[in-house]
Design a protein around this motif. Structure first.
Motif, PDB file in Angstrom:
ATOM      1  N   ASP A   1       1.030  -1.294  -0.082  1.00  0.00           N
ATOM      2  CA  ASP A   1      -0.063  -0.105   0.006  1.00  0.00           C
ATOM      3  C   ASP A   1       0.797   1.466  -0.084  1.00  0.00           C
ATOM      4  OD1 ASP A   1       0.222   1.275   3.006  1.00  0.00           O
ATOM      5  OD2 ASP A   1       0.135  -0.951   3.246  1.00  0.00           O
ATOM      6  N   ARG A  17      -1.885  11.224  -9.990  1.00  0.00           N
ATOM      7  CA  ARG A  17      -3.126  11.743 -10.447  1.00  0.00           C
ATOM      8  C   ARG A  17      -3.015  12.649 -11.844  1.00  0.00           C
ATOM      9  NH1 ARG A  17      -6.884  17.029  -8.010  1.00  0.00           N
ATOM     10  NH2 ARG A  17      -7.072  18.012  -9.908  1.00  0.00           N
ATOM     11  N   LEU A  53      -4.830   7.256 -11.467  1.00  0.00           N
ATOM     12  CA  LEU A  53      -5.829   7.089 -10.256  1.00  0.00           C
ATOM     13  C   LEU A  53      -7.358   7.580 -10.949  1.00  0.00           C
ATOM     14  CD1 LEU A  53      -3.957   8.373  -7.084  1.00  0.00           C
ATOM     15  CD2 LEU A  53      -4.458   6.038  -7.655  1.00  0.00           C
ATOM     16  N   SER A  54      -8.282   6.702 -10.348  1.00  0.00           N
ATOM     17  CA  SER A  54      -9.415   7.341 -10.658  1.00  0.00           C
ATOM     18  C   SER A  54      -9.914   8.155  -9.570  1.00  0.00           C
ATOM     19  CB  SER A  54     -10.453   6.155 -10.445  1.00  0.00           C
ATOM     20  OG  SER A  54     -10.674   5.581  -9.073  1.00  0.00           O
ATOM     21  N   ASP A  95     -10.330   6.596  -6.309  1.00  0.00           N
ATOM     22  CA  ASP A  95      -9.021   5.926  -5.725  1.00  0.00           C
ATOM     23  C   ASP A  95      -8.553   7.355  -5.037  1.00  0.00           C
ATOM     24  OD1 ASP A  95      -9.201   3.495  -6.210  1.00  0.00           O
ATOM     25  OD2 ASP A  95      -8.331   3.557  -8.270  1.00  0.00           O
ATOM     26  N   ARG A 113     -10.198   8.269  -1.953  1.00  0.00           N
ATOM     27  CA  ARG A 113     -10.045   7.136  -0.685  1.00  0.00           C
ATOM     28  C   ARG A 113      -8.280   7.363  -0.266  1.00  0.00           C
ATOM     29  NH1 ARG A 113     -13.391   4.105  -3.559  1.00  0.00           N
ATOM     30  NH2 ARG A 113     -11.790   3.606  -5.140  1.00  0.00           N
ATOM     31  N   ARG A 114      -7.563   7.813  -0.963  1.00  0.00           N
ATOM     32  CA  ARG A 114      -6.056   7.993  -0.549  1.00  0.00           C
ATOM     33  C   ARG A 114      -6.192   9.409   0.404  1.00  0.00           C
ATOM     34  NH1 ARG A 114      -1.449   6.428  -4.715  1.00  0.00           N
ATOM     35  NH2 ARG A 114      -1.948   4.106  -5.009  1.00  0.00           N
ATOM     36  N   HIS A 130      -7.091   8.225   3.643  1.00  0.00           N
ATOM     37  CA  HIS A 130      -6.271   7.413   4.617  1.00  0.00           C
ATOM     38  C   HIS A 130      -5.030   8.283   4.928  1.00  0.00           C
ATOM     39  CE1 HIS A 130      -8.139   3.638   3.497  1.00  0.00           C
ATOM     40  NE2 HIS A 130      -7.799   3.576   1.957  1.00  0.00           N
TER      41      HIS A 130
END
Length: 279
Positions: free
Chosen positions: A114, A144, A149-150, A153, A156-157, A160
């Motif tokens: 990850d 990006r 990355l969508s 995603d 979500r990052r 996180h």
């Protein structure tokens, strides 16, 4: 009478939750501004030298106490001065409790995990001041811009990252994040200097020119990342970086404020040492 600048004037507003701000814009910050200048470059250097000595004193208390931790994150476009800031701000600091962690493109092993896996291992230990030269934010900027990355995603990052930094804060880490804000014209001058000066050739990479072609995309990526992840416990500051001297001065001032907020003190004297005389 003009309003006197304050460090918090450069604080990225706390929006969070991955929301895009309609009011925060990097273009609102003058990259050539010197709001904390004392008048001349020489005076600013002298003030920075005073700050450097104070940082050394604070870091020694931090290292002696071994309870708190301090993390400084430096991000910025190529040539914004991450290396130069580290050299100038920390030249007086005892390396015993100072650690610099540079982050480049992930290795195959790092990429197999990850995106935070490689970063967590470099978080500061108790009593340690750590500087991230680039950081986990590379993983919401470069992918990006390259379209890897969508949107889901990316959101979500951001989530996180906020959780990761909250974990560090809960563990006694004071976090300061500085975006070194340079203009496109100043970047051109610094890149050209690297080409023209043989002693700077080692700093130049052709990939820097490819990233420069995507300047607007990177500026948008930074805007959204800063907006989504600037929090009360892990704030982002926009540091004008066209002036190297003022950039260094401002980062040092911000870091000193973090240290002063920790109320650091040397550990109490050991009872076992009282009355001992060395022959």
């Amino acid at each position: 009478m003009a309003k006197q600048p304050h460090l918090d004037d450069f604080l990225v507003p706390f929006y969070g939750n991955g929301k895009k701000s309609e009011t925060f814009a990097l273009t609102d910050y003058d990259t050539a501004a010197k709001p904390f200048s004392t008048g001349t470059k020489q005076a600013d250097r002298e003030r920075l030298a005073e700050f450097a000595v104070r940082l050394d004193e604070m870091q020694e208390r931090l290292h002696a106490q071994r309870c708190e931790r301090v993390l400084l994150v430096l991000q910025g476009m190529d040539t914004s001065g991450k290396d130069g800031t580290i050299r100038a701000v920390f030249h007086e600091v005892d390396p015993l409790g100072l650690r610099i962690a540079p982050f480049k493109a992930p290795t195959p092993d790092e990429a197999a995990h990850d995106f935070l896996w490689r970063v967590h291992a470099h978080a500061p230990a108790a009593g340690e001041l750590t500087v991230f030269n680039r950081s986990h934010y590379e993983d919401v900027l470069v992918p990006r811009v390259l379209g890897q990355l969508s949107h889901g995603d990316l959101v979500r990052r951001y989530h996180h990252i906020r959780q990761f930094e909250e974990l560090l804060a809960d563990s006694g880490t004071a976090i300061l994040k500085c975006f070194l804000h340079i203009s496109k014209d100043e970047q051109r001058r610094r890149l050209q200097s690297r080409i023209d000066d043989p002693t700077k050739h080692w700093k130049f990479d052709v990939s820097d020119l490819e990233a420069r072609k995507q300047w607007d995309e990177y500026q948008a990526a930074y805007r959204d990342a800063l907006t989504a992840t600037s929090t009360e416990r892990a704030p982002w500051y926009v540091v004008p970086a066209d002036s190297k001297t003022h950039r260094n001065l401002m980062v040092a001032a911000l870091l000193l404020r973090v240290f002063e907020g920790l109320n650091l003190a040397y550990p109490p004297a050991k009872e076992s040492l009282k009355g001992i005389t060395i022959a």
